[in-house]
Design a protein around this motif. Structure first.
Motif, PDB file in Angstrom:
ATOM      1  N   SER A 120       7.272  28.613  49.960  1.00 18.16           N
ATOM      2  CA  SER A 120       7.740  27.545  49.071  1.00 18.16           C
ATOM      3  C   SER A 120       7.986  26.181  49.586  1.00 18.16           C
ATOM      4  CB  SER A 120       9.256  27.854  48.585  1.00 18.16           C
ATOM      5  OG  SER A 120       9.137  29.093  47.682  1.00 18.16           O
ATOM      6  N   PHE A 121       8.440  25.981  50.972  1.00 17.39           N
ATOM      7  CA  PHE A 121       8.514  24.846  51.554  1.00 17.39           C
ATOM      8  C   PHE A 121       7.072  24.414  52.051  1.00 17.39           C
ATOM      9  CE2 PHE A 121       9.061  22.544  55.900  1.00 17.39           C
ATOM     10  CZ  PHE A 121       9.852  21.636  55.377  1.00 17.39           C
ATOM     11  N   ARG A 122       6.360  25.264  52.433  1.00 17.50           N
ATOM     12  CA  ARG A 122       4.857  24.827  52.762  1.00 17.50           C
ATOM     13  C   ARG A 122       4.271  24.192  51.691  1.00 17.50           C
ATOM     14  NH1 ARG A 122       0.543  29.084  54.793  1.00 17.50           N
ATOM     15  NH2 ARG A 122       0.446  29.567  52.789  1.00 17.50           N
ATOM     16  N   ALA A 123       4.182  24.809  50.506  1.00 14.09           N
ATOM     17  CA  ALA A 123       3.683  24.311  49.302  1.00 14.09           C
ATOM     18  C   ALA A 123       4.293  22.884  48.905  1.00 14.09           C
ATOM     19  CB  ALA A 123       3.704  25.396  48.212  1.00 14.09           C
ATOM     20  N   GLN A 124       5.727  22.976  48.887  1.00 16.98           N
ATOM     21  CA  GLN A 124       6.343  21.599  48.403  1.00 16.98           C
ATOM     22  C   GLN A 124       5.928  20.436  49.144  1.00 16.98           C
ATOM     23  OE1 GLN A 124      10.450  22.100  48.078  1.00 16.98           O
ATOM     24  NE2 GLN A 124      10.781  19.690  47.847  1.00 16.98           N
ATOM     25  N   THR A 125       5.713  20.931  50.687  1.00 15.71           N
ATOM     26  CA  THR A 125       5.634  19.793  51.534  1.00 15.71           C
ATOM     27  C   THR A 125       4.109  19.003  51.502  1.00 15.71           C
ATOM     28  OG1 THR A 125       6.963  20.565  53.148  1.00 15.71           O
ATOM     29  CG2 THR A 125       5.362  19.185  54.079  1.00 15.71           C
ATOM     30  N   GLU A 126       3.100  20.144  51.253  1.00 13.63           N
ATOM     31  CA  GLU A 126       2.107  19.584  51.082  1.00 13.63           C
ATOM     32  C   GLU A 126       1.692  18.877  49.722  1.00 13.63           C
ATOM     33  OE1 GLU A 126      -0.847  22.898  51.464  1.00 13.63           O
ATOM     34  OE2 GLU A 126      -0.160  23.275  53.467  1.00 13.63           O
ATOM     35  N   ILE A 127       2.649  19.409  48.550  1.00 13.29           N
ATOM     36  CA  ILE A 127       2.243  18.727  47.458  1.00 13.29           C
ATOM     37  C   ILE A 127       3.157  17.270  47.510  1.00 13.29           C
ATOM     38  CG2 ILE A 127       3.076  18.951  44.951  1.00 13.29           C
ATOM     39  CD1 ILE A 127       2.786  21.915  45.264  1.00 13.29           C
ATOM     40  N   THR A 128       4.281  17.199  47.907  1.00 15.37           N
ATOM     41  CA  THR A 128       4.898  15.954  47.807  1.00 15.37           C
ATOM     42  C   THR A 128       4.416  14.936  48.951  1.00 15.37           C
ATOM     43  OG1 THR A 128       6.604  16.769  49.324  1.00 15.37           O
ATOM     44  CG2 THR A 128       6.882  16.829  46.919  1.00 15.37           C
ATOM     45  N   ASP A 129       3.557  15.305  49.906  1.00 12.94           N
ATOM     46  CA  ASP A 129       2.906  14.344  50.846  1.00 12.94           C
ATOM     47  C   ASP A 129       1.960  13.253  50.208  1.00 12.94           C
ATOM     48  OD1 ASP A 129       4.125  15.135  53.274  1.00 12.94           O
ATOM     49  OD2 ASP A 129       2.726  16.416  53.854  1.00 12.94           O
ATOM     50  N   ARG A 130       2.202  12.028  50.617  1.00 11.57           N
ATOM     51  CA  ARG A 130       1.392  10.914  50.157  1.00 11.57           C
ATOM     52  C   ARG A 130       0.173  10.744  50.964  1.00 11.57           C
ATOM     53  NH1 ARG A 130       4.774   5.560  49.461  1.00 11.57           N
ATOM     54  NH2 ARG A 130       2.536   4.949  48.706  1.00 11.57           N
ATOM     55  N   PHE A 131      -0.963  10.439  49.984  1.00 11.16           N
ATOM     56  CA  PHE A 131      -2.302  10.152  50.676  1.00 11.16           C
ATOM     57  C   PHE A 131      -2.052   8.978  51.733  1.00 11.16           C
ATOM     58  CE2 PHE A 131      -3.935  12.622  47.125  1.00 11.16           C
ATOM     59  CZ  PHE A 131      -4.384  13.682  47.731  1.00 11.16           C
TER      60      PHE A 131
END
Length: 287
Positions: A120-131
């Protein structure tokens, strides 16, 4: 053959038929298109974030189902293995504790929780990271009860008006439409002009709050072309139900044509905080 024997055999056949029907239903359901996306309102390839959320959702349900099957199996095994036999009286031998079993049901839940937290943490981090360098940047304003879009790279804007749901066909085409190019890294800068709203596109599997005098960000890579329904997901007043919009993911050529259409209509530049309901909000929050 006695009537009790015949009755027992009928019950056995009924149980076998029922079990076969349940297994067949589960098998057929597992092969459906909806089950492949975890019964979520989207398809693979809509956005990269949607695919990650879908994988996390399906993986969590598979893990939960495996745990459920294990627990149900152990329960049934205990019922059968430790049932009272014929000619036995009283309760079976009682055990005060079982060290290996207690270690097992302590370690396994902890391992499962840690695993779910990690994914969950890995998915959330990748999703919320800005380009760092998005291909397309768009500022989205929510307002009672419509939407404004500033296409920051194109120096054009769109000001939406409130939808009116009359029940007649074709109303959906008149809704404010946010255009996005396909296969593009998109950053949405999301804020509100008046009260708290919520930007939600069900097919994207993402929802984010729109708060006055604050900017939230949504970063994703678009995939397949198509038109997706969006709405405000925060109760924001009398006409909340009509605060709708569309998201059109189109080819780069069609996206460029739409930007040129906005220029031809005179919608150059951006519409900013000057249209907010409380223009002094920013000054007040800084004092």
């Amino acid at each position: 053959m006695s009537s009790q024997t015949r009755t027992g055999s009928r019950r056995g056949r009924k149980l076998k038929v029922s079990a076969a029907a349940v297994l067949a239903t589960i098998s057929l359901t597992a092969c459906s298109e909806q089950s492949k996306v975890g019964f979520l309102p989207t398809q693979r390839g809509t956005t990269d974030n949607a695919d990650q959320i879908m994988d996390l959702w399906i993986g969590s349900w598979v893990a939960a189902l495996c745990v459920g099957l294990l627990v149900w199996g152990l329960m049934l095994w205990c019922m059968v293995a430790y049932r009272r036999r014929k000619n036995e009286t009283g309760y079976p031998r009682q055990l005060a504790y079982n060290a290996p079993l207690e270690i097992f049901y302590t370690i396994v839940p902890i391992a499962m929780i840690v695993s779910l937290f990690f994914f969950s943490f890995r998915a959330q981090t990748e999703i919320t990271d800005r380009f760092e360098n998005p291909d397309t940047k768009i500022q989205v304003y929510g307002k009672q009860w419509a939407w404004d879009f500033n296409y920051l790279d194109e120096n054009v804007h769109y000001q939406g008006v409130q939808a009116h749901l009359t029940g007649e066909p074709g109303v959906e085409k008149t809704l404010p439409t946010l255009y996005l190019p396909a296969d593009s890294k998109v950053e949405l800068q999301i804020t509100s002009r008046d009260v708290i709203h919520s930007f939600w596109v069900p097919a994207f599997l993402e929802k984010i709050d729109m708060i006055p005098d604050r900017t939230n960000y949504m970063s994703f890579t678009t995939g397949r072309e198509g038109t997706f329904a969006g709405k405000c997901a925060e109760l924001c007043g009398e006409y909340h139900s009509e605060m709708l919009f569309n998201v059109a993911v189109v080819s780069q050529e069609e996206y460029d044509a739409q930007m040129q259409k906005l220029r031809d209509e005179g919608n150059t530049g951006f519409v900013g905080d000057e249209y907010n309901r409380n223009p002094n909000l920013h000054e007040t929050s800084n004092n």
